[in-house]
Design a protein around this motif. Structure first.
Motif, PDB file in Angstrom:
ATOM      1  N   LEU A 171       1.054  16.910  18.625  1.00  0.00           N
ATOM      2  CA  LEU A 171       2.369  17.233  19.183  1.00  0.00           C
ATOM      3  C   LEU A 171       3.486  17.141  18.134  1.00  0.00           C
ATOM      4  O   LEU A 171       4.334  18.039  18.076  1.00  0.00           O
ATOM      5  N   PRO A 172       3.508  16.102  17.286  1.00  0.00           N
ATOM      6  CA  PRO A 172       4.582  16.049  16.281  1.00  0.00           C
ATOM      7  C   PRO A 172       4.602  17.279  15.369  1.00  0.00           C
ATOM      8  O   PRO A 172       5.674  17.793  15.034  1.00  0.00           O
ATOM      9  N   MET A 173       3.433  17.766  14.976  1.00  0.00           N
ATOM     10  CA  MET A 173       3.378  18.940  14.104  1.00  0.00           C
ATOM     11  C   MET A 173       3.874  20.183  14.832  1.00  0.00           C
ATOM     12  O   MET A 173       4.551  21.033  14.242  1.00  0.00           O
ATOM     13  N   ILE A 174       3.544  20.296  16.096  1.00  0.00           N
ATOM     14  CA  ILE A 174       4.016  21.448  16.881  1.00  0.00           C
ATOM     15  C   ILE A 174       5.535  21.408  16.994  1.00  0.00           C
ATOM     16  O   ILE A 174       6.216  22.433  16.846  1.00  0.00           O
ATOM     17  N   LEU A 175       6.089  20.224  17.250  1.00  0.00           N
ATOM     18  CA  LEU A 175       7.547  20.088  17.324  1.00  0.00           C
ATOM     19  C   LEU A 175       8.191  20.550  16.021  1.00  0.00           C
ATOM     20  O   LEU A 175       9.204  21.251  16.034  1.00  0.00           O
ATOM     21  N   TRP A 176       7.588  20.172  14.898  1.00  0.00           N
ATOM     22  CA  TRP A 176       8.138  20.546  13.598  1.00  0.00           C
ATOM     23  C   TRP A 176       7.960  22.034  13.320  1.00  0.00           C
ATOM     24  O   TRP A 176       8.882  22.708  12.858  1.00  0.00           O
ATOM     25  N   GLN A 177       6.776  22.579  13.631  1.00  0.00           N
ATOM     26  CA  GLN A 177       6.508  23.994  13.370  1.00  0.00           C
ATOM     27  C   GLN A 177       7.477  24.903  14.119  1.00  0.00           C
ATOM     28  O   GLN A 177       7.848  25.959  13.623  1.00  0.00           O
ATOM     29  N   TYR A 178       7.881  24.489  15.295  1.00  0.00           N
ATOM     30  CA  TYR A 178       8.794  25.307  16.093  1.00  0.00           C
ATOM     31  C   TYR A 178      10.258  24.945  15.859  1.00  0.00           C
ATOM     32  O   TYR A 178      11.137  25.398  16.584  1.00  0.00           O
ATOM     33  N   GLY A 179      10.507  24.109  14.869  1.00  0.00           N
ATOM     34  CA  GLY A 179      11.886  23.783  14.511  1.00  0.00           C
ATOM     35  C   GLY A 179      12.583  22.869  15.493  1.00  0.00           C
ATOM     36  O   GLY A 179      13.812  22.824  15.533  1.00  0.00           O
ATOM     37  N   LEU A 180      11.805  22.122  16.270  1.00  0.00           N
ATOM     38  CA  LEU A 180      12.398  21.248  17.278  1.00  0.00           C
ATOM     39  C   LEU A 180      12.717  19.863  16.726  1.00  0.00           C
ATOM     40  O   LEU A 180      13.496  19.126  17.321  1.00  0.00           O
ATOM     41  N   VAL A 181      12.116  19.521  15.590  1.00  0.00           N
ATOM     42  CA  VAL A 181      12.464  18.295  14.868  1.00  0.00           C
ATOM     43  C   VAL A 181      12.540  18.622  13.380  1.00  0.00           C
ATOM     44  O   VAL A 181      11.888  19.543  12.898  1.00  0.00           O
ATOM     45  N   SER A 182      13.354  17.855  12.679  1.00  0.00           N
ATOM     46  CA  SER A 182      13.475  18.032  11.225  1.00  0.00           C
ATOM     47  C   SER A 182      12.321  17.312  10.526  1.00  0.00           C
ATOM     48  O   SER A 182      11.582  16.537  11.150  1.00  0.00           O
ATOM     49  N   LEU A 183      12.210  17.541   9.237  1.00  0.00           N
ATOM     50  CA  LEU A 183      11.183  16.861   8.445  1.00  0.00           C
ATOM     51  C   LEU A 183      11.404  15.344   8.477  1.00  0.00           C
ATOM     52  O   LEU A 183      10.453  14.571   8.588  1.00  0.00           O
ATOM     53  N   GLU A 184      12.657  14.927   8.414  1.00  0.00           N
ATOM     54  CA  GLU A 184      12.982  13.496   8.483  1.00  0.00           C
ATOM     55  C   GLU A 184      12.557  12.912   9.834  1.00  0.00           C
ATOM     56  O   GLU A 184      11.993  11.819   9.893  1.00  0.00           O
ATOM     57  N   GLU A 185      12.829  13.650  10.900  1.00  0.00           N
ATOM     58  CA  GLU A 185      12.415  13.181  12.230  1.00  0.00           C
ATOM     59  C   GLU A 185      10.894  13.145  12.347  1.00  0.00           C
ATOM     60  O   GLU A 185      10.342  12.225  12.958  1.00  0.00           O
ATOM     61  N   LEU A 186      10.227  14.121  11.755  1.00  0.00           N
ATOM     62  CA  LEU A 186       8.766  14.143  11.761  1.00  0.00           C
ATOM     63  C   LEU A 186       8.222  12.895  11.072  1.00  0.00           C
ATOM     64  O   LEU A 186       7.284  12.262  11.567  1.00  0.00           O
ATOM     65  N   GLU A 187       8.828  12.516   9.957  1.00  0.00           N
ATOM     66  CA  GLU A 187       8.409  11.298   9.261  1.00  0.00           C
ATOM     67  C   GLU A 187       8.624  10.068  10.136  1.00  0.00           C
ATOM     68  O   GLU A 187       7.780   9.172  10.165  1.00  0.00           O
ATOM     69  N   ARG A 188       9.732  10.025  10.856  1.00  0.00           N
ATOM     70  CA  ARG A 188       9.987   8.896  11.770  1.00  0.00           C
ATOM     71  C   ARG A 188       8.934   8.835  12.866  1.00  0.00           C
ATOM     72  O   ARG A 188       8.490   7.752  13.254  1.00  0.00           O
ATOM     73  N   ILE A 189       8.529  10.000  13.363  1.00  0.00           N
ATOM     74  CA  ILE A 189       7.501  10.042  14.404  1.00  0.00           C
ATOM     75  C   ILE A 189       6.200   9.490  13.858  1.00  0.00           C
ATOM     76  O   ILE A 189       5.553   8.644  14.499  1.00  0.00           O
ATOM     77  N   PHE A 190       5.796   9.939  12.682  1.00  0.00           N
ATOM     78  CA  PHE A 190       4.545   9.452  12.098  1.00  0.00           C
ATOM     79  C   PHE A 190       4.612   7.957  11.788  1.00  0.00           C
ATOM     80  O   PHE A 190       3.633   7.233  11.968  1.00  0.00           O
ATOM     81  N   ASP A 191       5.770   7.480  11.328  1.00  0.00           N
ATOM     82  CA  ASP A 191       5.940   6.044  11.101  1.00  0.00           C
ATOM     83  C   ASP A 191       5.755   5.279  12.412  1.00  0.00           C
ATOM     84  O   ASP A 191       5.101   4.244  12.449  1.00  0.00           O
ATOM     85  N   TRP A 192       6.352   5.792  13.475  1.00  0.00           N
ATOM     86  CA  TRP A 192       6.232   5.153  14.787  1.00  0.00           C
ATOM     87  C   TRP A 192       4.779   5.152  15.261  1.00  0.00           C
ATOM     88  O   TRP A 192       4.305   4.156  15.795  1.00  0.00           O
ATOM     89  N   LEU A 193       4.097   6.268  15.056  1.00  0.00           N
ATOM     90  CA  LEU A 193       2.699   6.366  15.482  1.00  0.00           C
ATOM     91  C   LEU A 193       1.801   5.369  14.750  1.00  0.00           C
ATOM     92  O   LEU A 193       0.801   4.910  15.316  1.00  0.00           O
ATOM     93  N   GLU A 194       2.153   5.039  13.512  1.00  0.00           N
ATOM     94  CA  GLU A 194       1.338   4.109  12.737  1.00  0.00           C
ATOM     95  C   GLU A 194       1.472   2.670  13.243  1.00  0.00           C
ATOM     96  O   GLU A 194       0.581   1.864  13.006  1.00  0.00           O
ATOM     97  N   THR A 195       2.574   2.362  13.904  1.00  0.00           N
ATOM     98  CA  THR A 195       2.789   0.984  14.373  1.00  0.00           C
ATOM     99  C   THR A 195       2.251   0.747  15.756  1.00  0.00           C
ATOM    100  O   THR A 195       1.887   1.616  16.468  1.00  0.00           O
TER     101      THR A 195
END
Length: 63
Positions: free
Chosen positions: A39-63
Motif C-alpha cells: 500500500l505505501p508504494m501504491i500511495l507513492w506511485q499515484y502521487g498521494l504521498v511524497s518521498l519523505e512521507e513514504l520514508e516515514r511510513i516505512f519507518d513506522w512499519l519497521e517499529t
C-alpha cells in the motif's frame, strides 16, 4: 486476520500522522486490488504521498 489488523493500523497512521484523506486511501486500496503491491508504494506511485512521507511510513512499519 493479522493482515487486516495491520492494514487498519496503517490506515490509522496515514490518517492521523500524515493527514491523508479517506478518499486518497480509498483510491490506493482500489488500485491495490487490481495491481497487488504494498500500500505505501501504491500511495507513492499515484502521487498521494511524497518521498519523505513514504520514508516515514516505512519507518513506522519497521517499529
Amino acid at each position: 486476520m493479522e493482515s487486516n489488523r495491520n492494514t487498519t493500523q496503517l490506515i490509522t497512521f496515514l490518517q492521523e500522522e500524515l493527514d491523508l484523506s479517506a478518499t486518497s486511501i480509498a483510491i490506493a486500496l482500489r488500485h491495490s486490488e487490481q495491481d497487488p503491491g504494498p500500500l505505501p508504494m501504491i500511495l507513492w506511485q499515484y502521487g498521494l504521498v511524497s518521498l519523505e512521507e513514504l520514508e516515514r511510513i516505512f519507518d513506522w512499519l519497521e517499529t
